[in-house]
Design an enzyme around this catalytic site. Structure first.
Site, PDB file in Angstrom:
ATOM      1  N   SER A 295      -0.465   9.162  -0.732  1.00 42.60           N
ATOM      2  CA  SER A 295      -0.989   9.348  -2.283  1.00 42.60           C
ATOM      3  C   SER A 295      -2.422   8.994  -2.843  1.00 42.60           C
ATOM      4  CB  SER A 295       0.326   9.132  -3.029  1.00 42.60           C
ATOM      5  OG  SER A 295       0.927   7.644  -3.073  1.00 42.60           O
TER       6      SER A 295
ATOM      7  N   LYS B  72       6.041   1.401   8.402  1.00 40.57           N
ATOM      8  CA  LYS B  72       5.499   2.425   6.813  1.00 40.57           C
ATOM      9  C   LYS B  72       5.497   0.535   6.440  1.00 40.57           C
ATOM     10  CE  LYS B  72       7.923   4.018   3.592  1.00 40.57           C
ATOM     11  NZ  LYS B  72       8.808   4.597   3.041  1.00 40.57           N
TER      12      LYS B  72
ATOM     13  N   LYS C 139       1.664   4.826   8.713  1.00 37.93           N
ATOM     14  CA  LYS C 139       2.084   4.410   6.795  1.00 37.93           C
ATOM     15  C   LYS C 139       1.839   3.635   6.074  1.00 37.93           C
ATOM     16  CE  LYS C 139       4.444   6.712   3.376  1.00 37.93           C
ATOM     17  NZ  LYS C 139       5.814   7.066   2.745  1.00 37.93           N
TER      18      LYS C 139
ATOM     19  N   CYS D 272      15.925   2.532  -1.579  1.00 37.00           N
ATOM     20  CA  CYS D 272      16.176   3.757   0.701  1.00 37.00           C
ATOM     21  C   CYS D 272      17.485   3.891   0.803  1.00 37.00           C
ATOM     22  CB  CYS D 272      14.862   3.714   0.832  1.00 37.00           C
ATOM     23  SG  CYS D 272      13.305   3.846   0.975  1.00 37.00           S
TER      24      CYS D 272
ATOM     25  N   ARG E  15       9.980  -3.039  -2.207  1.00 42.43           N
ATOM     26  CA  ARG E  15      10.919  -2.809  -0.891  1.00 42.43           C
ATOM     27  C   ARG E  15      10.394  -3.394   0.561  1.00 42.43           C
ATOM     28  NH1 ARG E  15      12.414   1.718  -2.674  1.00 42.43           N
ATOM     29  NH2 ARG E  15      11.076   3.261  -3.360  1.00 42.43           N
TER      30      ARG E  15
HETATM   31  C1  PBG Z   1      10.061   7.074   1.059  1.00 44.78           C
HETATM   32  C2  PBG Z   1       9.002   7.800   0.867  1.00 44.78           C
HETATM   33  C3  PBG Z   1       7.325   7.374   0.304  1.00 44.78           C
HETATM   34  C4  PBG Z   1       6.362   8.025   0.409  1.00 44.78           C
HETATM   35  C5  PBG Z   1       7.524   8.856   1.933  1.00 44.78           C
HETATM   36  N1  PBG Z   1       8.487   9.072   1.995  1.00 44.78           N
HETATM   37  C6  PBG Z   1       7.163   6.423  -1.203  1.00 44.78           C
HETATM   38  C7  PBG Z   1       7.891   4.533  -0.790  1.00 44.78           C
HETATM   39  O1  PBG Z   1       8.559   4.062   0.463  1.00 44.78           O
HETATM   40  O2  PBG Z   1       8.103   4.032  -1.790  1.00 44.78           O
HETATM   41  C8  PBG Z   1       4.768   7.767   0.313  1.00 44.78           C
HETATM   42  C9  PBG Z   1       3.817   8.922   0.474  1.00 44.78           C
HETATM   43  C10 PBG Z   1       3.125   8.287  -0.803  1.00 44.78           C
HETATM   44  O3  PBG Z   1       2.571   7.530  -0.962  1.00 44.78           O
HETATM   45  O4  PBG Z   1       2.106   9.575  -0.474  1.00 44.78           O
HETATM   46  N2  PBG Z   1      10.854   8.014   0.420  1.00 44.78           N
END
Ligand code: PBG
Length: 323
Positions: free
Chosen positions: A274, A195, A248, A130, A217
């Site tokens: 997702s 997050k 999240k 990131c 991460r």
């Molecule tokens: C990182 C980001 C992620 C998601 C939104 N922004 C993924 C990650 O941290 O790997 C995930 C969203 C989802 O799973 O729907 N820019």
């Protein structure tokens, strides 16, 4: 035998009474629809693990967004998957980069829809982390300087709101300063404040082609075990100037969401990610769950727990059902 004095069932007997005492309701105004943009023309490539969602080139996306607007969607969040990836994610800070062109095209076609951008580098770097690396780990402060450039080009392109998702320390303060210095003091920041390093992002990483090429991460995203730390993250982001606090994923972290909402009283967002979406889709496909019922129940539970808004891949389907 004593008869019950309070009969909770009294208020459940008639549909009209149930409607009167309902505590939580959903409307299309609650939803933010995530979209994935790619380079090219006339591209609409379905994402296998996210039925109904596709990677779209700008022309197709603009048509899709106009259609979504007609169907009651007022807010989208954009993820860019550029053709060119490098060590520092330079497409993300390029005023002519993919996401900036997408913002411009959507603003022209659907001027009133709210365009939020995901502010992060994982979709733009060849290593999938990131921010730029220092050895094997993301360089926090070097990332902050790049984030300032990223939000400024996005705001210049016409983004209405920015949503930093990289969990870098100091990112909200840096972005606020960057935006203010460039004359964008009225662009709000929706911070991915809490997050978690979650397995529920699996399908997204295919959709955004953003899986880390090595390691994971865990040195920036949060340990799923930690609720108090999530609250501290949210407090810090408020202190740094965040306008909206996001949690999240959503359903596995409703306790975190609820605490942040009750104690901080900030506009609060939840991202139904997702994997949460894919689980419901897969079980429904097998006939193991009632799709529409579980979709609405999941969204309602997130709102009941404290979300003022929900980023969700169900945005269109749920809006349609509510209409
Ligand atoms: C990182 C980001 C992620 C998601 C939104 N922004 C993924 C990650 O941290 O790997 C995930 C969203 C989802 O799973 O729907 N820019």
């Amino acid at each position: 035998m004593e008869t019950p004095y309070y009969r909770m069932r009294r208020l459940r007997m008639q549909p009209a009474i149930r409607d009167l005492v309902r505590e939580t309701t959903l409307t299309p105004n609650d939803f933010i629809l995530p979209l994935f943009v790619v380079e090219g023309i006339d591209i609409c490539k379905p994402i296998k693990s996210m039925p109904g969602h596709s990677q779209m080139s700008i022309d197709i996306m603009v048509r899709m967004v106009s259609d979504a607007w007609q169907r009651g969607i007022k807010s989208v969040i954009l993820f860019g998957i550029p053709g060119h990836k490098d060590a520092v994610g330079s497409d993300a800070t390029d005023p002519d980069g993919l996401i900036c062109r997408a913002i411009g095209a959507i603003r022209e076609a659907v001027p009133d829809i709210c365009i939020t951008t995901d502010v992060c580098f994982c979709e733009y770097t060849d290593h999938g982390h990131c921010g730029p690396l220092n050895g094997e780990t993301v360089d926090n402060d070097a990332t902050l300087a790049l984030l300032q450039q990223q939000v400024i080009v996005q705001a210049q392109a016409g983004a209405h709101m920015v949503a930093p998702s990289g969990m870098m320390d100091g990112m909200v303060a840096a972005i606020r300063e960057g935006l203010d210095c460039a004359g964008f003091e009225n662009i709000p920041i929706m911070s991915y404040a809490a997050k978690f390093a979650s397995g529920f992002y699996g399908p997204f990483r295919d959709a955004a082609e953003s899986a880390p090429q090595f390691g994971d991460r865990s040195s920036y995203q949060m340990d799923p075990a930690n609720g108090r730390e999530a609250f501290r993250e949210a407090q810090l982001d408020v202190a740094e100037g965040a306008d909206i606090i996001m949690v999240k994923p959503a359903m596995p972290y409703l306790d975190v969401l609820s605490r942040i909402k009750t104690e901080l009283q900030m506009p609060t967002a939840a991202y139904q990610v997702s994997g949460e979406f894919a689980m419901i889709k897969a079980a429904a496909e097998k006939g193991w769950l009632d799709h529409d019922r579980v979709m609405m129940e999941s969204l309602l539970s997130i709102k009941r727990a404290g979300a003022d808004m929900i980023l969700t891949y169900f945005a269109l389907e749920a809006s349609e059902l509510l209409a």
